[in-house]
Design an enzyme around this catalytic site. Sequence first.
Site, mmCIF file in Angstrom:
data_model
loop_
_atom_site.group_PDB
_atom_site.id
_atom_site.type_symbol
_atom_site.label_atom_id
_atom_site.label_comp_id
_atom_site.label_asym_id
_atom_site.label_seq_id
_atom_site.Cartn_x
_atom_site.Cartn_y
_atom_site.Cartn_z
ATOM 1 N N GLU A 87 42.330 73.267 -91.118
ATOM 2 C CA GLU A 87 42.513 72.125 -92.023
ATOM 3 C C GLU A 87 43.359 72.516 -93.226
ATOM 4 O O GLU A 87 44.124 71.703 -93.753
ATOM 5 C CB GLU A 87 41.155 71.622 -92.524
ATOM 6 C CG GLU A 87 40.307 70.903 -91.499
ATOM 7 C CD GLU A 87 38.962 70.517 -92.082
ATOM 8 O OE1 GLU A 87 38.834 70.541 -93.331
ATOM 9 O OE2 GLU A 87 38.044 70.199 -91.311
ATOM 10 N N ASP A 132 32.882 89.283 -93.458
ATOM 11 C CA ASP A 132 32.071 90.487 -93.348
ATOM 12 C C ASP A 132 31.030 90.328 -92.243
ATOM 13 O O ASP A 132 30.406 89.267 -92.111
ATOM 14 C CB ASP A 132 31.375 90.742 -94.695
ATOM 15 C CG ASP A 132 30.536 91.992 -94.705
ATOM 16 O OD1 ASP A 132 31.105 93.085 -94.826
ATOM 17 O OD2 ASP A 132 29.298 91.870 -94.590
#
Length: 563
Positions: A269, A208
Amino acid sequence: MRSPLRPKVLDAWWRGAVIYQVYPRSFADSNGDGVGDLPGITARLEHIAALGCDAVWISPFFRSPMRDFGYDIADYRDVDPLFGTLADFDALVERAHALGLKVLIDQVLSHTSDLHPWFVESRASRDNAKADWYVWADPKPDGSPPNNWLAMFGGGAWQWESRRRQYFFHGFLASQPDLNFHHPEVQAAVLDVVRFWCERGVDGFRFDACNNFFHDAALADNPVSTTQQRARTSTVRRDNPFHLQWHVNDKSRPENLAFLERLRGVLDEYGVASIGEIGDEDAPPLMADYTAAGRRLHMAYSFQLLQGDGSAARIREEVELLERELARTGGWGCWALSNHDVTRVATRWAPGGAVDDGFSRLLLTLLCCLRGSVCLYQGEELGLPEVEVPFERLQDPYGIAFWPEFPGRDGCRTPMPWVADAVQCGFTAVEPWLPLAGSHAERAVDRQEADPRSTLRHVRRLLAWRRDEPRLRVDDIRFHEAPEGVLLFERGPLPRDPLQPAPGSLVLMFNLGGDRVLVPRPALLRAATPFPDAPVPPAGTADDDPDAWVLAPHSAAVAQLPA
């Protein structure tokens, strides 16, 4: 939960994906308190999977005082009791994955609630461990705020805090203080939040206000926005003074780019995807920079079709502008016509102001034929119109502040109608937090399930076509000149030379006007033939002009160039 991994090639499921946005308060209530919750979402995931969506995006469900209904977070690592528990979230993820759905969650990293423990500590003194985790500033000699920055929800963006005898910056509500991303510990803390939810098995994030992470460290004033700039690029309503400034110092700072690269490192990752909400007066260049191939965010969420008029000319202008910018960086866009912050498109672009289900189906078809990923907002698959919520039922602080010129965002946030004749349309057994509308009951899921011509059934056919059609999911787009009110474009592997034909490309045409139109065939498209394998009719030839296609009012058609 999952362990970190470093795949050499990340799964690009997100590229061309259809993502279904759920607003938790209004999707499904499982415990009878009138507010939707996580178990309610889990119980209705089959609806989303049956549509043919690739993923579900869930708006904030974290602990919050709900002054901005979850976009003011008091604890990033827990579920608000209103919505359930962490165990409920884990069950939701497990069920979604069993149905073949990815799960994306909203992360509001630019600001927190003023009840977040970080802010409670920060405001206590000027010398505590988190004193500089938020944006603090001394007053000017006359006691006024340090600069002219304005808040999105009205008024100045600085709030006095008597305990520190300083102002703090808030880009939205005064109860939503902005974090200070210039502080390394703040960056580390929010990246740890991202890791926490990756460990719980999410497949991606919608970040956001992700161009609001940094502010100008010198706190320079924002310049005045010119009339010409406002007319072309403003992302806010004309009755909001926020649009009177060019917001170059309170957000969209160049420092954002380096942080997004750190964020991408964490995402990689775990092999999860990301989509950034980038609201700005000149968003397309930022969207391209923020999604530079392989370096920052995976997708940029476009506001361009969530505002302004729905004319063919404007839609083409916005799509071509973003495509040019994305080509510069190798970025990727994501289109939407509705969300929890704007008037539903069935009402906003209704022809002649009258909601028309056929026109809603036309717009959804257009959305799914654009290049980029797609976000569908809950209820859009039903063609739901905006609800007129009376002032005494308003919940949205934005709407209350700007009433009556702007009634707020509640009209697009009302509960989902599941069963037309059930109590509260099957959303809940009690009075819901926002009222349902009669026009929504008529469009309830159960009624549309039974009607093969319904918007719901059309969306299922549309998404099945898109899923099996790589030309729509990932390939290029090229517009051609067409009569007023008509969009004419190709999708497929297109040659670099715009004057060269594209063998095997799809030719798509949309008549957004209310009159029958003859569409002359451009020279590059003369060889196109009917394409029957689509949820819209093949392009027909006009009886009086074999070199033109004929389009009925508010209709779409498709053709194909020979391979």
